[in-house]
Design a protein around this motif. Structure first.
Motif, PDB file in Angstrom:
ATOM      1  N   TYR A   1       0.872  -1.170   0.000  1.00 24.69           N
ATOM      2  CA  TYR A   1       0.000   0.000   0.000  1.00 24.69           C
ATOM      3  C   TYR A   1       0.913   1.226   0.000  1.00 24.69           C
ATOM      4  CZ  TYR A   1      -3.477   3.361   1.634  1.00 24.69           C
ATOM      5  OH  TYR A   1      -4.298   4.460   1.761  1.00 24.69           O
TER       6      TYR A   1
ATOM      7  N   HIS B   1      -4.449  -3.612   4.154  1.00 22.40           N
ATOM      8  CA  HIS B   1      -4.996  -2.266   4.412  1.00 22.40           C
ATOM      9  C   HIS B   1      -6.526  -2.278   4.311  1.00 22.40           C
ATOM     10  CE1 HIS B   1      -5.414   2.042   4.432  1.00 22.40           C
ATOM     11  NE2 HIS B   1      -5.948   2.045   3.225  1.00 22.40           N
TER      12      HIS B   1
ATOM     13  N   HIS C   1     -12.584   0.928  -0.342  1.00 22.77           N
ATOM     14  CA  HIS C   1     -12.292   2.347  -0.583  1.00 22.77           C
ATOM     15  C   HIS C   1     -11.114   2.575  -1.524  1.00 22.77           C
ATOM     16  CE1 HIS C   1      -9.238   1.921   2.597  1.00 22.77           C
ATOM     17  NE2 HIS C   1      -8.701   3.013   2.098  1.00 22.77           N
ATOM     18  N   ASP C   2     -10.160   1.635  -1.546  1.00 26.81           N
ATOM     19  CA  ASP C   2      -9.007   1.805  -2.441  1.00 26.81           C
ATOM     20  C   ASP C   2      -9.060   0.834  -3.619  1.00 26.81           C
ATOM     21  OD1 ASP C   2      -7.753   3.949  -1.243  1.00 26.81           O
ATOM     22  OD2 ASP C   2      -6.547   2.701   0.099  1.00 26.81           O
TER      23      ASP C   2
ATOM     24  N   ASP D   1      -9.301   4.699   7.498  1.00 28.08           N
ATOM     25  CA  ASP D   1      -8.279   4.570   6.460  1.00 28.08           C
ATOM     26  C   ASP D   1      -6.897   4.922   7.018  1.00 28.08           C
ATOM     27  OD1 ASP D   1      -6.831   4.610   4.096  1.00 28.08           O
ATOM     28  OD2 ASP D   1      -7.974   6.234   3.171  1.00 28.08           O
TER      29      ASP D   1
HETATM   30 FE   LIG Z   1      -6.718   3.781   2.079  1.00 27.06          FE
END
Ligand SMILES: [Fe+2]
Length: 185
Positions: free
Chosen positions: A21, A31, A55-56, A158
């Motif tokens: 990440y 993550h 989210h990513d 996050d």
């Molecule tokens: Fe993130």
């Protein structure tokens, strides 16, 4: 049953989630799982747990690799790249906090200077690449977003989901939750 969208998420993380990440000490998959666990621990609902997990996704949904060195421009618009796909399969309550999670960092760092002081070096670099401190009109626009509050919550998880020691469930363990969101849409 496992829906095709859920299967696709699992496959993406299996195939591309092992990459780091950015310059953090965890993989993309770790993550994402940590972020979802933090959401769950806070009592978040299914849509927000899914938003945390996905989210990513923009970093792994296409072949464009996530920048691994902080010397690169870290504004890769990843919050937009998976937006339409997430919205069409899991709904706006999942997709909109994802779309807004970068703006949410800029917002938090603008209204809470102590939040800015706690960012990791990589997160600080991307903050600057993504536009840095917000103007008053940008703050107002962000607050007008229906999912602004949820995006800020997601952002806090996050920024904490970078612990090399944290134990999490497997990605497959989130399949029933993702399936239910597909079915409820
Ligand atoms: Fe993130």
């Amino acid at each position: 049953m496992v829906h095709s969208a859920t299967e696709h998420v699992i496959r993406l993380f299996e195939q591309r989630g092992q990459g780091r990440y950015g310059s953090e000490q965890v993989s993309q998959l770790q993550h994402a799982l940590q972020c979802a666990v933090l959401a769950k621990r806070q009592g978040a609902g299914s849509a927000m747990i899914a938003a945390a997990l996905l989210h990513d996704l923009g970093h792994i949904i296409d072949q464009k690799a996530m920048p691994e060195s902080d010397d690169q421009n870290l504004d890769d618009a990843h919050e937009q790249r998976a937006y339409e796909w997430i919205k069409s399969h899991f709904g706006k309550a999942v997709a909109d906090p994802v779309r807004l999670h970068v703006a949410a960092k800029r917002y938090l760092c603008t209204v809470e200077p102590e939040y800015l002081a706690k960012l990791s070096p990589a997160s600080l670099k991307s903050f600057h690449d993504q536009g840095g401190v917000m103007s008053q009109s940008q703050i107002d626009d962000f607050r007008d977003e229906p999912f602004a509050f949820e995006a800020v919550e997601l952002r806090r998880w996050d920024d904490l989901a970078k612990d090399p020691q944290m134990q999490t469930p497997r990605i497959e363990d989130f399949a029933p939750l993702l399936d239910r969101l597909v079915e409820d849409l």
